[in-house]
Design a protein around this motif. Structure first.
Motif, PDB file in Angstrom:
ATOM      1  N   ALA A  33       0.818  -1.210   0.000  1.00  0.00           N
ATOM      2  CA  ALA A  33       0.000   0.000   0.000  1.00  0.00           C
ATOM      3  C   ALA A  33       0.855   1.264   0.000  1.00  0.00           C
ATOM      4  O   ALA A  33       0.511   2.264  -0.630  1.00  0.00           O
ATOM      5  CB  ALA A  33      -0.941  -0.007   1.200  1.00  0.00           C
ATOM      6  N   ASP A  34       1.982   1.216   0.694  1.00  0.00           N
ATOM      7  CA  ASP A  34       2.793   2.423   0.864  1.00  0.00           C
ATOM      8  C   ASP A  34       4.038   2.450  -0.018  1.00  0.00           C
ATOM      9  O   ASP A  34       4.946   3.255   0.202  1.00  0.00           O
ATOM     10  CB  ASP A  34       3.210   2.557   2.336  1.00  0.00           C
ATOM     11  N   MET A  35       4.095   1.613  -1.023  1.00  0.00           N
ATOM     12  CA  MET A  35       5.266   1.555  -1.891  1.00  0.00           C
ATOM     13  C   MET A  35       5.399   2.818  -2.737  1.00  0.00           C
ATOM     14  O   MET A  35       4.431   3.575  -2.938  1.00  0.00           O
ATOM     15  CB  MET A  35       5.176   0.339  -2.825  1.00  0.00           C
ATOM     16  N   SER A  36       6.588   3.043  -3.244  1.00  0.00           N
ATOM     17  CA  SER A  36       6.819   4.105  -4.231  1.00  0.00           C
ATOM     18  C   SER A  36       6.556   3.534  -5.619  1.00  0.00           C
ATOM     19  O   SER A  36       6.962   2.405  -5.923  1.00  0.00           O
ATOM     20  CB  SER A  36       8.256   4.598  -4.149  1.00  0.00           C
ATOM     21  N   CYS A  37       5.880   4.289  -6.456  1.00  0.00           N
ATOM     22  CA  CYS A  37       5.611   3.808  -7.815  1.00  0.00           C
ATOM     23  C   CYS A  37       6.869   3.794  -8.677  1.00  0.00           C
ATOM     24  O   CYS A  37       6.819   3.346  -9.822  1.00  0.00           O
ATOM     25  CB  CYS A  37       4.497   4.621  -8.468  1.00  0.00           C
ATOM     26  N   ASP A  38       7.994   4.253  -8.127  1.00  0.00           N
ATOM     27  CA  ASP A  38       9.269   4.066  -8.816  1.00  0.00           C
ATOM     28  C   ASP A  38       9.581   2.575  -8.940  1.00  0.00           C
ATOM     29  O   ASP A  38      10.416   2.187  -9.765  1.00  0.00           O
ATOM     30  CB  ASP A  38      10.401   4.755  -8.056  1.00  0.00           C
ATOM     31  N   TYR A  39       8.894   1.763  -8.123  1.00  0.00           N
ATOM     32  CA  TYR A  39       9.127   0.317  -8.128  1.00  0.00           C
ATOM     33  C   TYR A  39       7.886  -0.461  -8.549  1.00  0.00           C
ATOM     34  O   TYR A  39       7.817  -1.676  -8.346  1.00  0.00           O
ATOM     35  CB  TYR A  39       9.582  -0.138  -6.733  1.00  0.00           C
ATOM     36  N   PHE A  40       6.912   0.229  -9.141  1.00  0.00           N
ATOM     37  CA  PHE A  40       5.699  -0.453  -9.580  1.00  0.00           C
ATOM     38  C   PHE A  40       5.981  -1.195 -10.894  1.00  0.00           C
ATOM     39  O   PHE A  40       6.062  -0.592 -11.961  1.00  0.00           O
ATOM     40  CB  PHE A  40       4.554   0.542  -9.764  1.00  0.00           C
ATOM     41  N   PHE A  41       6.169  -2.493 -10.787  1.00  0.00           N
ATOM     42  CA  PHE A  41       6.513  -3.336 -11.934  1.00  0.00           C
ATOM     43  C   PHE A  41       5.347  -3.337 -12.916  1.00  0.00           C
ATOM     44  O   PHE A  41       4.216  -3.655 -12.539  1.00  0.00           O
ATOM     45  CB  PHE A  41       6.786  -4.756 -11.428  1.00  0.00           C
TER      46      PHE A  41
ATOM     47  N   PRO B 173     -10.525   3.248 -14.514  1.00  0.00           N
ATOM     48  CA  PRO B 173     -10.569   4.378 -13.591  1.00  0.00           C
ATOM     49  C   PRO B 173      -9.886   4.007 -12.274  1.00  0.00           C
ATOM     50  O   PRO B 173      -9.865   2.835 -11.885  1.00  0.00           O
ATOM     51  CB  PRO B 173     -12.071   4.614 -13.374  1.00  0.00           C
ATOM     52  N   HIS B 174      -9.349   4.988 -11.579  1.00  0.00           N
ATOM     53  CA  HIS B 174      -8.667   4.717 -10.313  1.00  0.00           C
ATOM     54  C   HIS B 174      -9.581   3.974  -9.347  1.00  0.00           C
ATOM     55  O   HIS B 174      -9.122   3.097  -8.601  1.00  0.00           O
ATOM     56  CB  HIS B 174      -8.184   6.028  -9.688  1.00  0.00           C
ATOM     57  N   ALA B 175     -10.864   4.307  -9.368  1.00  0.00           N
ATOM     58  CA  ALA B 175     -11.802   3.693  -8.418  1.00  0.00           C
ATOM     59  C   ALA B 175     -11.987   2.199  -8.646  1.00  0.00           C
ATOM     60  O   ALA B 175     -12.433   1.485  -7.745  1.00  0.00           O
ATOM     61  CB  ALA B 175     -13.152   4.408  -8.500  1.00  0.00           C
ATOM     62  N   SER B 176     -11.651   1.714  -9.852  1.00  0.00           N
ATOM     63  CA  SER B 176     -11.877   0.300 -10.168  1.00  0.00           C
ATOM     64  C   SER B 176     -10.658  -0.583  -9.904  1.00  0.00           C
ATOM     65  O   SER B 176     -10.755  -1.812  -9.963  1.00  0.00           O
ATOM     66  CB  SER B 176     -12.288   0.154 -11.635  1.00  0.00           C
ATOM     67  N   VAL B 177      -9.515   0.039  -9.604  1.00  0.00           N
ATOM     68  CA  VAL B 177      -8.271  -0.716  -9.477  1.00  0.00           C
ATOM     69  C   VAL B 177      -8.343  -1.736  -8.333  1.00  0.00           C
ATOM     70  O   VAL B 177      -7.723  -2.795  -8.380  1.00  0.00           O
ATOM     71  CB  VAL B 177      -7.072   0.242  -9.308  1.00  0.00           C
ATOM     72  N   SER B 178      -9.136  -1.431  -7.307  1.00  0.00           N
ATOM     73  CA  SER B 178      -9.258  -2.347  -6.174  1.00  0.00           C
ATOM     74  C   SER B 178      -9.924  -3.660  -6.557  1.00  0.00           C
ATOM     75  O   SER B 178      -9.880  -4.626  -5.789  1.00  0.00           O
ATOM     76  CB  SER B 178     -10.041  -1.685  -5.035  1.00  0.00           C
ATOM     77  N   ALA B 179     -10.518  -3.729  -7.747  1.00  0.00           N
ATOM     78  CA  ALA B 179     -11.103  -4.986  -8.222  1.00  0.00           C
ATOM     79  C   ALA B 179     -10.036  -5.950  -8.713  1.00  0.00           C
ATOM     80  O   ALA B 179     -10.316  -7.137  -8.928  1.00  0.00           O
ATOM     81  CB  ALA B 179     -12.103  -4.707  -9.348  1.00  0.00           C
ATOM     82  N   PHE B 180      -8.796  -5.451  -8.878  1.00  0.00           N
ATOM     83  CA  PHE B 180      -7.717  -6.272  -9.424  1.00  0.00           C
ATOM     84  C   PHE B 180      -6.530  -6.411  -8.477  1.00  0.00           C
ATOM     85  O   PHE B 180      -5.782  -7.375  -8.570  1.00  0.00           O
ATOM     86  CB  PHE B 180      -7.220  -5.668 -10.744  1.00  0.00           C
ATOM     87  N   MET B 181      -6.330  -5.421  -7.603  1.00  0.00           N
ATOM     88  CA  MET B 181      -5.155  -5.400  -6.736  1.00  0.00           C
ATOM     89  C   MET B 181      -5.552  -5.507  -5.269  1.00  0.00           C
ATOM     90  O   MET B 181      -6.607  -5.016  -4.859  1.00  0.00           O
ATOM     91  CB  MET B 181      -4.380  -4.083  -6.907  1.00  0.00           C
ATOM     92  N   ASN B 182      -4.665  -6.091  -4.473  1.00  0.00           N
ATOM     93  CA  ASN B 182      -4.851  -6.153  -3.034  1.00  0.00           C
ATOM     94  C   ASN B 182      -3.471  -6.328  -2.373  1.00  0.00           C
ATOM     95  O   ASN B 182      -2.895  -7.411  -2.474  1.00  0.00           O
ATOM     96  CB  ASN B 182      -5.770  -7.307  -2.642  1.00  0.00           C
ATOM     97  N   PRO B 183      -2.939  -5.260  -1.767  1.00  0.00           N
ATOM     98  CA  PRO B 183      -3.521  -3.928  -1.596  1.00  0.00           C
ATOM     99  C   PRO B 183      -3.335  -3.068  -2.845  1.00  0.00           C
ATOM    100  O   PRO B 183      -2.609  -3.459  -3.762  1.00  0.00           O
ATOM    101  CB  PRO B 183      -2.709  -3.364  -0.437  1.00  0.00           C
ATOM    102  N   VAL B 184      -3.961  -1.905  -2.849  1.00  0.00           N
ATOM    103  CA  VAL B 184      -3.766  -0.948  -3.935  1.00  0.00           C
ATOM    104  C   VAL B 184      -2.704   0.064  -3.507  1.00  0.00           C
ATOM    105  O   VAL B 184      -2.877   0.744  -2.490  1.00  0.00           O
ATOM    106  CB  VAL B 184      -5.075  -0.208  -4.268  1.00  0.00           C
ATOM    107  N   PRO B 185      -1.604   0.150  -4.227  1.00  0.00           N
ATOM    108  CA  PRO B 185      -0.580   1.156  -3.867  1.00  0.00           C
ATOM    109  C   PRO B 185      -1.157   2.573  -3.946  1.00  0.00           C
ATOM    110  O   PRO B 185      -1.762   2.959  -4.948  1.00  0.00           O
ATOM    111  CB  PRO B 185       0.496   0.952  -4.936  1.00  0.00           C
ATOM    112  N   LYS B 186      -0.987   3.335  -2.872  1.00  0.00           N
ATOM    113  CA  LYS B 186      -1.528   4.694  -2.832  1.00  0.00           C
ATOM    114  C   LYS B 186      -0.889   5.572  -3.903  1.00  0.00           C
ATOM    115  O   LYS B 186      -1.504   6.524  -4.385  1.00  0.00           O
ATOM    116  CB  LYS B 186      -1.290   5.295  -1.452  1.00  0.00           C
ATOM    117  N   CYS B 187       0.335   5.239  -4.266  1.00  0.00           N
ATOM    118  CA  CYS B 187       1.048   6.070  -5.240  1.00  0.00           C
ATOM    119  C   CYS B 187       0.405   6.074  -6.614  1.00  0.00           C
ATOM    120  O   CYS B 187       0.671   6.971  -7.423  1.00  0.00           O
ATOM    121  CB  CYS B 187       2.498   5.612  -5.360  1.00  0.00           C
ATOM    122  N   LEU B 188      -0.455   5.089  -6.903  1.00  0.00           N
ATOM    123  CA  LEU B 188      -1.097   5.049  -8.225  1.00  0.00           C
ATOM    124  C   LEU B 188      -1.968   6.270  -8.465  1.00  0.00           C
ATOM    125  O   LEU B 188      -2.237   6.634  -9.615  1.00  0.00           O
ATOM    126  CB  LEU B 188      -1.933   3.774  -8.370  1.00  0.00           C
ATOM    127  N   ASP B 189      -2.420   6.906  -7.376  1.00  0.00           N
ATOM    128  CA  ASP B 189      -3.217   8.127  -7.530  1.00  0.00           C
ATOM    129  C   ASP B 189      -2.403   9.244  -8.166  1.00  0.00           C
ATOM    130  O   ASP B 189      -2.967  10.220  -8.666  1.00  0.00           O
ATOM    131  CB  ASP B 189      -3.739   8.594  -6.168  1.00  0.00           C
TER     132      ASP B 189
END
Length: 280
Positions: free
Chosen positions: A204-212, A243-259
């Motif tokens: 959840a708290d990762m940096s998107c610099d590391y979002f594979f 949409p950002h609101a739908s990402v939780s249907a695919f990820m768990n947890p959702v990285p906050k940085c995606l916003d």
């Protein structure tokens, strides 16, 4: 409403067919999820032989070279580099690439930490996946018998460096392999006509610099699909834009940085011929 109708149709068709044949044979190659079954851009079938690609209007942009940063004869259609097909020296499908035009990418994307998976490719930054051993693609290639038996391929490898033989990351063929904590993959959610999602080492708290920018999908405990997830708005019809609101249907947890991304461009790539029947 269209989404609901689509999912109901998928569910009905899938339940009818799930008992007739499994969905884990790599007997096709299709790209792009969508909710409109009448849209020719969704679940689009791609050629798996070089001769079929040529007949279908694909243009060759590169030849096989055992010293190149990529392996395979490269083909695009309508100058759309979002999907680049790779064929071996015998003309059988060997892999697939996604080229993101540098002109469409933010100046700080991809970050330096992701430059091993995004290869500099002229006017594009390119992601690469192989369906067979890169070491043989431009050497012996696959035989007609192997193609008949294996179909699209027998292994999924994601290139993560300048040398496809040395630097490619092998994706577990079995879901149990992705569940192994040592694999680095993080369990997401099931979604009809996609599969059970896995994302690489997300928190959840990762940096998107590391979002594979890769996710993988399992159906019936077998690897059947994967996809790209790029932190930019890309125009090709091949991409999906959840949409950002739908990402939780695919990820768990959702990285906050995606916003922090103005838009996420994804593309589902199926190695099966009937992905709408995937029930996870």
């Amino acid at each position: 409403m269209l989404t609901v109708v689509f999912l109901l149709a998928v569910g009905t068709a899938s339940l009818t067919n799930a008992f007739l044949f499994g969905q884990n044979k790599w007997n096709g190659l299709e790209v792009t999820f969508g909710v409109n079954p009448f849209d020719s851009n969704v679940f689009a079938s791609l050629p798996r032989t070089e001769s079929d690609a040529s007949s279908d209007g694909w243009t060759k942009i590169g030849d096989c070279d055992t010293s190149s940063k990529f392996r395979g004869r490269r083909y695009v259609k309508d100058n759309d580099y979002a999907v680049i097909l790779l064929f071996d020296v015998n003309g059988y499908i060997a892999g697939i690439q996604c080229g993101a035009a540098k002109s469409e990418l933010p100046s700080d994307y991809p970050p330096a930490t992701l430059r091993s998976i995004f290869q500099d490719d002229g006017d594009h930054m390119t992601l690469t996946a192989y369906f067979t051993d890169p070491n043989v693609i431009c050497a012996s290639g696959r035989s007609a018998s192997q193609f008949s038996t294996e179909g699209t391929g027998s292994v999924l490898l994601i290139q993560n460096g300048s040398d496809p033989v040395r630097d490619s990351l092998r994706i577990p063929n079995e879901q149990s392999g992705a569940d192994n904590p040592a694999s680095g993959w993080t369990l997401g959610h099931c979604f009809p006509a996609m599969g059970v999602h896995y994302w690489y080492s997300i928190t959840a708290d990762m940096s998107c610099d590391y979002f594979f920018p890769v996710f993988v999908l399992y159906n019936e405990k077998k690897l059947t699909a994967f996809g790209w997830a790029i932190g930019a708005g890309l125009d090709s019809k091949r991409f999906e834009h959840p949409p950002h609101a739908s990402v939780s249907a695919f990820m768990n947890p959702v990285p906050k940085c995606l916003d922090g991304y103005s838009q996420l461009s994804t593309m589902h790539i199926y190695m099966t011929a009937h992905p709408t029947q995937d029930l996870c």
